[in-house]
Design a protein around this motif. Structure first.
Motif, PDB file in Angstrom:
ATOM      1  N   PHE A 164      12.471  19.705  23.854  1.00  0.00           N
ATOM      2  CA  PHE A 164      12.959  19.663  25.238  1.00  0.00           C
ATOM      3  C   PHE A 164      12.096  18.750  26.108  1.00  0.00           C
ATOM      4  O   PHE A 164      12.612  18.011  26.946  1.00  0.00           O
ATOM      5  CB  PHE A 164      13.019  21.075  25.841  1.00  0.00           C
ATOM      6  N   VAL A 165      10.796  18.795  25.921  1.00  0.00           N
ATOM      7  CA  VAL A 165       9.910  17.937  26.707  1.00  0.00           C
ATOM      8  C   VAL A 165      10.161  16.471  26.362  1.00  0.00           C
ATOM      9  O   VAL A 165      10.242  15.613  27.254  1.00  0.00           O
ATOM     10  CB  VAL A 165       8.428  18.327  26.492  1.00  0.00           C
ATOM     11  N   VAL A 166      10.322  16.171  25.092  1.00  0.00           N
ATOM     12  CA  VAL A 166      10.586  14.792  24.671  1.00  0.00           C
ATOM     13  C   VAL A 166      11.935  14.323  25.221  1.00  0.00           C
ATOM     14  O   VAL A 166      12.045  13.208  25.758  1.00  0.00           O
ATOM     15  CB  VAL A 166      10.536  14.660  23.128  1.00  0.00           C
ATOM     16  N   VAL A 167      12.966  15.171  25.127  1.00  0.00           N
ATOM     17  CA  VAL A 167      14.281  14.807  25.659  1.00  0.00           C
ATOM     18  C   VAL A 167      14.189  14.573  27.166  1.00  0.00           C
ATOM     19  O   VAL A 167      14.754  13.608  27.691  1.00  0.00           O
ATOM     20  CB  VAL A 167      15.332  15.894  25.318  1.00  0.00           C
ATOM     21  N   ALA A 168      13.481  15.444  27.880  1.00  0.00           N
ATOM     22  CA  ALA A 168      13.331  15.281  29.330  1.00  0.00           C
ATOM     23  C   ALA A 168      12.611  13.975  29.660  1.00  0.00           C
ATOM     24  O   ALA A 168      12.992  13.272  30.607  1.00  0.00           O
ATOM     25  CB  ALA A 168      12.583  16.469  29.922  1.00  0.00           C
ATOM     26  N   ALA A 169      11.597  13.638  28.879  1.00  0.00           N
ATOM     27  CA  ALA A 169      10.874  12.382  29.112  1.00  0.00           C
ATOM     28  C   ALA A 169      11.793  11.181  28.876  1.00  0.00           C
ATOM     29  O   ALA A 169      11.822  10.243  29.683  1.00  0.00           O
ATOM     30  CB  ALA A 169       9.649  12.298  28.203  1.00  0.00           C
ATOM     31  N   VAL A 170      12.551  11.210  27.795  1.00  0.00           N
ATOM     32  CA  VAL A 170      13.473  10.111  27.488  1.00  0.00           C
ATOM     33  C   VAL A 170      14.549  10.007  28.575  1.00  0.00           C
ATOM     34  O   VAL A 170      14.865   8.908  29.045  1.00  0.00           O
ATOM     35  CB  VAL A 170      14.108  10.304  26.087  1.00  0.00           C
ATOM     36  N   LEU A 171      15.079  11.161  29.003  1.00  0.00           N
ATOM     37  CA  LEU A 171      16.071  11.138  30.083  1.00  0.00           C
ATOM     38  C   LEU A 171      15.473  10.582  31.369  1.00  0.00           C
ATOM     39  O   LEU A 171      16.101   9.781  32.061  1.00  0.00           O
ATOM     40  CB  LEU A 171      16.614  12.544  30.343  1.00  0.00           C
ATOM     41  N   GLY A 172      14.257  10.992  31.684  1.00  0.00           N
ATOM     42  CA  GLY A 172      13.596  10.496  32.891  1.00  0.00           C
ATOM     43  C   GLY A 172      13.407   8.995  32.853  1.00  0.00           C
ATOM     44  O   GLY A 172      13.687   8.290  33.823  1.00  0.00           O
ATOM     45  N   ILE A 173      12.966   8.490  31.719  1.00  0.00           N
ATOM     46  CA  ILE A 173      12.764   7.040  31.578  1.00  0.00           C
ATOM     47  C   ILE A 173      14.104   6.318  31.610  1.00  0.00           C
ATOM     48  O   ILE A 173      14.303   5.368  32.363  1.00  0.00           O
ATOM     49  CB  ILE A 173      12.010   6.720  30.265  1.00  0.00           C
ATOM     50  N   GLY A 174      15.043   6.793  30.793  1.00  0.00           N
ATOM     51  CA  GLY A 174      16.335   6.122  30.688  1.00  0.00           C
ATOM     52  C   GLY A 174      17.119   6.148  31.981  1.00  0.00           C
ATOM     53  O   GLY A 174      17.629   5.111  32.427  1.00  0.00           O
ATOM     54  N   LEU A 175      17.224   7.295  32.599  1.00  0.00           N
ATOM     55  CA  LEU A 175      18.003   7.391  33.834  1.00  0.00           C
ATOM     56  C   LEU A 175      17.351   6.619  34.968  1.00  0.00           C
ATOM     57  O   LEU A 175      18.040   6.021  35.787  1.00  0.00           O
ATOM     58  CB  LEU A 175      18.201   8.856  34.220  1.00  0.00           C
ATOM     59  N   GLU A 176      16.048   6.609  35.013  1.00  0.00           N
ATOM     60  CA  GLU A 176      15.355   5.868  36.074  1.00  0.00           C
ATOM     61  C   GLU A 176      15.519   4.363  35.867  1.00  0.00           C
ATOM     62  O   GLU A 176      15.593   3.607  36.828  1.00  0.00           O
ATOM     63  CB  GLU A 176      13.874   6.246  36.115  1.00  0.00           C
ATOM     64  N   GLN A 177      15.609   3.919  34.608  1.00  0.00           N
ATOM     65  CA  GLN A 177      15.809   2.496  34.330  1.00  0.00           C
ATOM     66  C   GLN A 177      17.214   2.053  34.723  1.00  0.00           C
ATOM     67  O   GLN A 177      17.403   0.953  35.230  1.00  0.00           O
ATOM     68  CB  GLN A 177      15.584   2.201  32.841  1.00  0.00           C
ATOM     69  N   PHE A 178      18.215   2.917  34.454  1.00  0.00           N
ATOM     70  CA  PHE A 178      19.597   2.548  34.737  1.00  0.00           C
ATOM     71  C   PHE A 178      20.016   2.887  36.157  1.00  0.00           C
ATOM     72  O   PHE A 178      20.914   2.253  36.706  1.00  0.00           O
ATOM     73  CB  PHE A 178      20.545   3.216  33.742  1.00  0.00           C
ATOM     74  N   ALA A 179      19.400   3.884  36.766  1.00  0.00           N
ATOM     75  CA  ALA A 179      19.790   4.301  38.122  1.00  0.00           C
ATOM     76  C   ALA A 179      19.586   3.191  39.151  1.00  0.00           C
ATOM     77  O   ALA A 179      20.480   2.957  39.964  1.00  0.00           O
ATOM     78  CB  ALA A 179      19.044   5.569  38.521  1.00  0.00           C
ATOM     79  N   PRO A 180      18.459   2.469  39.152  1.00  0.00           N
ATOM     80  CA  PRO A 180      18.326   1.390  40.140  1.00  0.00           C
ATOM     81  C   PRO A 180      19.398   0.319  39.981  1.00  0.00           C
ATOM     82  O   PRO A 180      19.919  -0.180  40.968  1.00  0.00           O
ATOM     83  CB  PRO A 180      16.936   0.816  39.866  1.00  0.00           C
ATOM     84  N   ALA A 181      19.749  -0.024  38.747  1.00  0.00           N
ATOM     85  CA  ALA A 181      20.780  -1.037  38.517  1.00  0.00           C
ATOM     86  C   ALA A 181      22.128  -0.531  39.020  1.00  0.00           C
ATOM     87  O   ALA A 181      22.895  -1.278  39.634  1.00  0.00           O
ATOM     88  CB  ALA A 181      20.863  -1.378  37.036  1.00  0.00           C
ATOM     89  N   ALA A 182      22.426   0.737  38.793  1.00  0.00           N
ATOM     90  CA  ALA A 182      23.690   1.311  39.260  1.00  0.00           C
ATOM     91  C   ALA A 182      23.731   1.341  40.782  1.00  0.00           C
ATOM     92  O   ALA A 182      24.763   1.024  41.384  1.00  0.00           O
ATOM     93  CB  ALA A 182      23.875   2.722  38.690  1.00  0.00           C
TER      94      ALA A 182
END
Length: 191
Positions: A164-182
């Motif tokens: 769960f911690v690893v998934v949360a970290a990946v989601l945090g990185i991934g969503l933060e990378q794509f959220a600014p572009a969106a």
């Protein structure tokens, strides 16, 4: 001389945490928050939440790992060692003393009732710690989404907390990378 004082403070503070907490690692969270963040300003709420997360992913008890992180931050490697020794010392002494008596008293109704009461109290303390951590951690829609995914995942799947911690970290990185572009594309489309 200052180094001796901080080492002494680390040892005594974490000895108090280790000696006054019943119920395991999670029960220590509110006490750690009060002692480390509120009283001594050795870490922020966000740093403590990070220590808990990393402590959950690494071998050992969360409180011991957190003590090590805080001690290292305050006084280097020696500080980490001293804080760790402080948090485990009371348990070692108490367990050493109790091992001779536990079998004799474990079946007494008063002992069973005391532990039942302690378990309820520990649940409330953990809930309070979660509420405090919530305020410092869930500050955006992104954080709320990650919280929802991890909560639902932990309710419906019996998986390791590390996952769960690893998934949360990946989601945090991934969503933060794509959220600014969106957000940028949405703003450009509005112009």
């Amino acid at each position: 001389m200052k180094n001796v004082k901080i080492l002494t403070d680390l040892f005594l503070t974490f000895m108090q945490v280790g000696g006054l907490t019943f119920g395991g690692g999670y029960a220590m969270l509110p006490i750690l928050q009060r002692e480390v963040v509120e009283k001594r300003d050795w870490a922020t709420d966000e740093e403590l939440a990070d220590y808990f997360a990393v402590g959950q992913c690494t071998p050992g008890i969360i409180a011991v790992n957190t003590a090590t992180f805080v001690g290292q931050k305050q006084a280097g490697i020696l500080g980490g060692i001293v804080a760790t020794l402080g948090v485990v010392a009371p348990s070692l002494v108490i367990i050493s003393i109790l091992t001779g008596f536990i079998n004799t008293f474990a079946e007494l109704a008063v002992v069973k009732n005391a532990f039942a009461g302690i378990r309820v109290c520990v649940c409330v303390l953990i809930f309070n710690a979660v509420c405090k951590l919530w305020k410092g951690s869930v500050k955006s829609k992104l954080a709320l989404a990650i919280f929802a995914v991890v909560t639902l995942g932990s309710l419906f799947f019996d998986l390791s907390p590390v996952l769960f911690v690893v998934v949360a970290a990946v989601l945090g990185i991934g969503l933060e990378q794509f959220a600014p572009a969106a957000r940028k594309n949405t703003k450009e489309g509005e112009v």
